[in-house]
Design a protein around this motif. Structure first.
Motif, PDB file in Angstrom:
ATOM      1  N   UNK A  97      81.950  41.263  58.444  1.00 31.36           N
ATOM      2  CA  UNK A  97      82.913  42.346  58.280  1.00 31.36           C
ATOM      3  C   UNK A  97      82.242  43.604  57.793  1.00 31.36           C
ATOM      4  N   UNK A  98      82.692  44.766  58.281  1.00 30.14           N
ATOM      5  CA  UNK A  98      82.184  46.074  57.872  1.00 30.14           C
ATOM      6  C   UNK A  98      83.359  46.908  57.383  1.00 30.14           C
ATOM      7  N   UNK A  99      83.264  47.393  56.134  1.00 30.50           N
ATOM      8  CA  UNK A  99      84.384  48.105  55.516  1.00 30.50           C
ATOM      9  C   UNK A  99      83.882  49.313  54.730  1.00 30.50           C
ATOM     10  N   UNK A 100      84.787  50.271  54.538  1.00 29.28           N
ATOM     11  CA  UNK A 100      84.472  51.480  53.765  1.00 29.28           C
ATOM     12  C   UNK A 100      84.856  51.240  52.304  1.00 29.28           C
ATOM     13  N   UNK A 101      83.928  50.736  51.535  1.00 36.31           N
ATOM     14  CA  UNK A 101      84.211  50.480  50.119  1.00 36.31           C
ATOM     15  C   UNK A 101      83.809  51.676  49.259  1.00 36.31           C
ATOM     16  N   UNK A 102      82.872  52.495  49.746  1.00 34.93           N
ATOM     17  CA  UNK A 102      82.479  53.725  49.055  1.00 34.93           C
ATOM     18  C   UNK A 102      82.570  54.890  50.027  1.00 34.93           C
ATOM     19  N   UNK A 103      82.792  56.088  49.469  1.00 36.39           N
ATOM     20  CA  UNK A 103      82.973  57.278  50.285  1.00 36.39           C
ATOM     21  C   UNK A 103      81.651  57.915  50.699  1.00 36.39           C
ATOM     22  N   UNK A 104      80.676  57.911  49.817  1.00 37.55           N
ATOM     23  CA  UNK A 104      79.476  58.714  50.029  1.00 37.55           C
ATOM     24  C   UNK A 104      78.224  57.876  49.812  1.00 37.55           C
ATOM     25  N   UNK A 105      77.104  58.405  50.290  1.00 39.85           N
ATOM     26  CA  UNK A 105      75.801  57.789  50.053  1.00 39.85           C
ATOM     27  C   UNK A 105      74.795  58.883  49.712  1.00 39.85           C
ATOM     28  N   UNK A 158      86.263  53.501  46.904  1.00 40.66           N
ATOM     29  CA  UNK A 158      87.483  53.621  47.710  1.00 40.66           C
ATOM     30  C   UNK A 158      88.237  52.293  47.641  1.00 40.66           C
ATOM     31  N   UNK A 159      89.273  52.259  46.792  1.00 38.27           N
ATOM     32  CA  UNK A 159      89.930  50.983  46.523  1.00 38.27           C
ATOM     33  C   UNK A 159      90.693  50.442  47.730  1.00 38.27           C
ATOM     34  N   UNK A 160      91.207  51.316  48.619  1.00 40.23           N
ATOM     35  CA  UNK A 160      91.922  50.811  49.796  1.00 40.23           C
ATOM     36  C   UNK A 160      90.949  50.171  50.789  1.00 40.23           C
ATOM     37  N   UNK A 183      96.099  49.544  44.774  1.00 44.28           N
ATOM     38  CA  UNK A 183      95.433  48.354  45.287  1.00 44.28           C
ATOM     39  C   UNK A 183      96.407  47.181  45.434  1.00 44.28           C
ATOM     40  N   UNK A 184      97.374  47.068  44.510  1.00 42.32           N
ATOM     41  CA  UNK A 184      98.310  45.945  44.519  1.00 42.32           C
ATOM     42  C   UNK A 184      99.628  46.260  45.234  1.00 42.32           C
ATOM     43  N   UNK A 185      99.780  47.478  45.744  1.00 41.32           N
ATOM     44  CA  UNK A 185     101.003  47.850  46.466  1.00 41.32           C
ATOM     45  C   UNK A 185     100.883  47.400  47.924  1.00 41.32           C
ATOM     46  N   UNK A 186     101.533  46.302  48.245  1.00 33.04           N
ATOM     47  CA  UNK A 186     101.422  45.738  49.594  1.00 33.04           C
ATOM     48  C   UNK A 186     102.676  46.015  50.427  1.00 33.04           C
ATOM     49  N   UNK A 187     103.436  47.018  50.030  1.00 34.08           N
ATOM     50  CA  UNK A 187     104.667  47.338  50.758  1.00 34.08           C
ATOM     51  C   UNK A 187     104.392  48.114  52.042  1.00 34.08           C
ATOM     52  N   UNK A 188     103.182  48.621  52.183  1.00 35.14           N
ATOM     53  CA  UNK A 188     102.878  49.480  53.326  1.00 35.14           C
ATOM     54  C   UNK A 188     101.521  49.116  53.916  1.00 35.14           C
ATOM     55  N   UNK A 189     101.386  47.879  54.351  1.00 29.28           N
ATOM     56  CA  UNK A 189     100.111  47.396  54.875  1.00 29.28           C
ATOM     57  C   UNK A 189      99.977  47.797  56.339  1.00 29.28           C
ATOM     58  N   UNK A 190      98.996  48.628  56.622  1.00 30.01           N
ATOM     59  CA  UNK A 190      98.765  49.068  57.997  1.00 30.01           C
ATOM     60  C   UNK A 190      97.340  48.719  58.460  1.00 30.01           C
ATOM     61  N   UNK A 191      96.277  49.377  57.951  1.00 32.29           N
ATOM     62  CA  UNK A 191      94.937  48.910  58.352  1.00 32.29           C
ATOM     63  C   UNK A 191      94.697  47.452  57.955  1.00 32.29           C
ATOM     64  N   UNK A 192      95.245  47.062  56.799  1.00 32.81           N
ATOM     65  CA  UNK A 192      95.073  45.681  56.349  1.00 32.81           C
ATOM     66  C   UNK A 192      95.697  44.699  57.336  1.00 32.81           C
ATOM     67  N   UNK A 193      96.819  45.088  57.908  1.00 37.32           N
ATOM     68  CA  UNK A 193      97.490  44.227  58.888  1.00 37.32           C
ATOM     69  C   UNK A 193      96.629  44.079  60.141  1.00 37.32           C
TER      70      UNK A 193
END
Length: 872
Positions: free
Chosen positions: A53-61, A81-83, A405-415
């Motif tokens: 898996x490849x994810x954006x966990x940080x914004x910058x390098x 980036x918590x999302x 992070x814990x608000x799962x009422x609007x899951x879009x990329x996660x879905x």
């Protein structure tokens, strides 16, 4: 072009540095060593099969020192980036859920290796290569395999640019890659990206969704802003092409947002927006590019615009601030389909840095914990404790933190991540359920867990089809794209200052309805004083009396309205001037149709009459040997019933759109059917008269002229005369379809012109002559003895028949258009029903309800001592 050149150069450098270990193999025959090992932030869980898996966990390098006076350091990531971290945890949750599902991949444990790409192509590419080839520093060449297994499939990358670069290389080795966020339409090219799939719709569909919204609100004049990457440039190309093909609108301007914070360029772009008359702005860019733009928009106080957001920034919380809502309030955006993932929140609450953190795979969990609880793990940075900063213990309670992070009422990329993991799992499950000898590979073989190759998974991934717990069906088309569906979002600015992103519709594609836009306009918030949609056109529609003249070197949506000259031109025959009298519109065509109420009623009555004739015919045939049938010339009765049935059916030729064959056939069929009917009645009347004369002394010779052969010959001869009349009429001057414009200037009455009025008059006159002759003879013999009282019925039936057709002529002549056909049909049906009821009603009454009268004795007439009985 420059960005493509940079990408290719970077690919070459990375491939060269990564695979240069081949040089070492010639120096060390017993082992090989990686030329360089990448240090990446990530998480790992072992299993029988590993998914990457490849994810954006940080914004910058941070860019490393490239002076090359010392060994270059690995790039470092910052800006948590918590999302993005939640998306990575969603993949971990999906794999954990699959491992607990006994029906999916039984006896197989899935593992994962997840890496942080830091929104940087170089780091993302390093991570993808590490996933595909492993990260072991030393590989012993002694028939044993040790270390972490390479992955059989990758979930990611999120960026279109990253996905293009990575798929270019991984596609060579057919490693399946399922992206959850890369939307560039270029990725549908199966020749370039044969192993790429995605659970998010392509930008091609998103562009068409945007155009549907523009069309819905009548916005034909809009500006376009895009980011300077594959995502933005391909979207711009698609939008320009689709707008040109559909003709639904034009672009007032097209600007490319700079990568960095180039204030001069941003100032120029905002000035273009301010000077334009377009009130709608479409933006295809990531939210990090829009933040810089909005600073300049606020500085110049550019309000009164309707923003349309692509899915990349529709739900960007960084833009949902009170400072930006006067400008961005009311934004309409395309968003990824929202879904629900049961059990995800409970899984997120259970994570702990001591349970998931592994030094070999970075410190993403530590960064998340420090970011969430605003603390630092020991050893803390210098001055942290002195500055009253708290130390993390790892036992803090996530449930007590107000975090997105814990608000799962609007899951879009996660879905989409969730669907991508399950797509790989279901494909692997289908592959492992293959029965030996029935497999899709060479020799009908199957793949096994021990000999599993990533390319074998692609075959099953192309055919995967499953339904999520949320009820969405997941499958891929021939290009690796998922069935497209988007939510339409609206940025609502509440009176108390709060901001809410609400769903106001959806746009989707279905097999039956195609692309469909559904909007709840009552819910949409418009950030204008009128609280209504803005007007965004280059030129308003021309008023009556003027016509459009396109402006030179301007888009087709921009035109001038030039008054018409005083001279008017006549419209073509089949056209009529519109109310504004500025162009011609087609005239409405009218005819007696099967679809209008009058046509439906006449058709129903015609079929009802035919049905009654069939029933009466059946009754007469069943009782053909009874006295009442035999006493009234049964053969002529059967001929009369068949001719009446033809009369009812011929009326159908007068209904429907006139065509040449129906115009020719309708009057011929009408004339011949009625002559056949009236001829039978005339012969019946003459037979009654002959029988009566034969009953008198010396009158026996009367019947020899009216035997069965003479009766048939008379009917045939009289009918043949009408057939000759019809043939002469059709040959000399045939009826044809005719467009009649005499009754209405704005309508065309489609009718059948009779061709020859004389032919039509002769046809009707011949029928009238036979009917009058039948009426006259029947009237003369109406007072015969009761044995011959059928003459009374014939007299009454001919009286009805003649009355109908005498009344028909003036009504037909005075009826306009398709009502003339209706009058003729009504006359046919009325006269046919009159004959059917009067001639056959009494006989059916006796046969069905008074069978005691249907005897020889009852029918024998006794008057003045004379008994006469004639059996035919």
């Amino acid at each position: 072009m420059w960005s493509l050149l940079q990408t290719n150069l970077l690919l070459f450098i990375l491939l060269y540095s990564y695979f240069s270990s081949a040089v070492a193999s010639s120096l060390f025959p017993s082992s090989c060593q990686l030329q360089r090992q990448f240090h990446l932030n990530g998480m790992h869980k072992s299993g029988d099969v590993i998914l990457g898996g490849l994810f954006q966990v940080h914004f910058f390098s941070s860019v490393a020192d490239l002076s090359f006076t010392s060994q270059p350091q690995q790039p470092t990531c910052h800006g948590f980036y918590e999302l993005g971290f939640r998306q990575a945890q969603t993949m971990a949750f999906a794999i954990d859920e699959i491992n607990r599902n006994s029906n999916l991949l039984p006896n197989v444990t899935l593992g994962y290796t997840l890496y942080d790409n830091c929104v940087t192509l170089g780091i993302g590419f390093r991570a993808a290569l590490s996933l595909a080839s492993g990260q072991e520093e030393n590989i012993i060449l002694d028939n044993r395999c040790t270390g972490n297994l390479p992955v059989i499939g990758i979930v990611g990358d999120s960026s279109s640019t990253h996905s293009i670069a990575i798929s270019n290389v991984l596609g060579l080795y057919r490693v399946p890659m399922v992206s959850y966020f890369a939307t560039c339409s270029c990725l549908t090219d199966r020749q370039k990206y044969p192993s790429f799939f995605r659970t998010i719709p392509s930008d091609a569909f998103q562009v068409r969704a945007m155009i549907q919204i523009l069309k819905h609100f009548g916005w034909t004049w809009a500006g376009l802003l895009v980011s300077d990457d594959d995502y933005g440039l391909h979207a711009a190309r698609s939008l320009q092409s689709d707008l040109s093909l559909s003709g639904e609108g034009c672009l007032a301007y097209f600007e490319i947002l700079p990568w960095d914070k180039d204030m001069d360029e941003l100032r120029r772009i905002v000035n273009v927006m301010k000077m334009s008359s377009a009130r709608v702005v479409i933006v295809f860019a990531h939210h990090s590019r829009i933040v810089n733009l909005m600073e300049e928009v606020v500085r110049q106080n550019l309000t009164g615009l309707q923003w349309m957001a692509s899915e990349a920034w529709t739900e960007a919380t960084v833009l949902q601030t009170p400072q930006l809502m006067p400008y961005l309030g009311g934004t309409l955006g395309i968003a990824i389909r929202r879904g629900e993932i049961p059990g995800l929140r409970e899984f997120l609450l259970q994570i702990r840095p001591d349970l998931h953190h592994n030094n070999s795979y970075g410190n993403s969990m530590v960064r998340f914990w420090e970011f969430t609880f605003k603390c630092r793990f020991a050893p803390a940075p210098t001055g942290w404790v002195e500055g009253r900063g708290t130390l993390c213990t790892g036992e803090e309670d996530l449930d007590h933190v107000d975090s997105e992070f814990l608000d799962i009422s609007n899951l879009r990329p996660e879905y989409n991540v969730y669907k991508a993991v399950y797509a790989l799992a279901y494909s692997l499950d289908d592959m492992l359920r293959c029965k030996p000898g029935r497999g899709p590979f060479r020799g009908h073989s199957c793949a096994t867990l021990q000999t599993l190759e990533p390319w074998q998974l692609i075959y099953y991934l192309e055919m995967v089809n499953f339904t999520t717990p949320f009820g969405d069906q997941v499958s891929f088309d021939e290009n690796g794209d998922v069935v497209p569906i988007y939510d339409v979002m609206n940025w609502l600015w509440l009176p108390d200052g709060n901001i809410k992103i609400q769903t106001v519709g959806e746009v989707k594609r279905s097999a039956f309805k195609g692309e469909e836009l559904i909007l709840d306009e009552d819910k949409i918030f418009w950030n204008f004083e009128s609280k209504k949609p803005p007007r965004s056109v280059c030129s308003e529609s021309c008023p009556p009396g003027t016509h459009m003249v396109r402006k030179k070197e301007e888009p087709k949506c921009c035109f001038d309205c030039i008054p018409y000259s005083l001279e008017c031109t006549n419209c073509p025959e089949d056209f009529w001037s519109n109310p504004q009298r500025d162009h011609c519109v087609p005239k409405k065509t009218e005819f007696l149709s099967y679809h209008e109420p009058l046509g439906i009623c006449l058709t129903a009555i015609s079929l009802l009459g035919t049905f009654i004739c069939v029933i009466v015919l059946g009754i007469f045939f069943y009782h053909r040997r009874t006295p009442i049938i035999r006493a009234n010339n049964s053969e002529l009765s059967f001929q009369l019933l068949l001719s009446l049935k033809l009369c009812f059916l011929c009326s159908l030729l007068f209904i429907g759109r006139p065509r040449l064959w129906t115009c020719q056939l309708r009057h011929a069929a009408f004339g011949i059917s009625f002559v056949l009917c009236v001829s039978c009645i005339l012969v019946k009347t003459m037979v009654v008269l002959a029988v009566f004369k034969a009953s008198k002394p010396g009158g026996g010779t009367s019947l020899k002229w009216f035997g069965a052969m003479q009766q048939r010959g008379t009917v045939l001869f009289l009918t043949a005369i009408q057939a000759a009349i019809c043939t002469t009429w059709l040959v000399s001057s045939s009826p044809t379809p005719h467009k009649n414009t005499q009754y209405h200037n704005d309508k065309i009455i489609y009718e059948c012109a009779v061709g020859s009025t004389v032919g039509f008059a002769v046809l009707l006159g011949y029928i009238g002559m036979l009917a009058f002759l039948s009426f006259l003879i029947a009237f003369l013999v109406r007072n015969l003895p009761d044995s011959f009282n059928e003459a009374k019925l014939i007299t009454f039936s001919m009286l009805i028949f003649c009355t109908v057709w005498v009344a028909f002529v003036p009504v037909y002549i005075s009826s306009p258009g398709n009502y003339a056909d209706a009058v003729e049909v009504f006359a046919i049906l009325a006269s046919s029903f009159g004959l059917l009821v009067t001639l056959f009603g009494p006989k059916c009454y006796i046969i069905l309800l008074r069978p005691e009268l249907n005897t020889k004795k009852a029918i024998m007439a006794r008057r003045n001592g004379t008994q006469i009985f004639h059996i035919q």
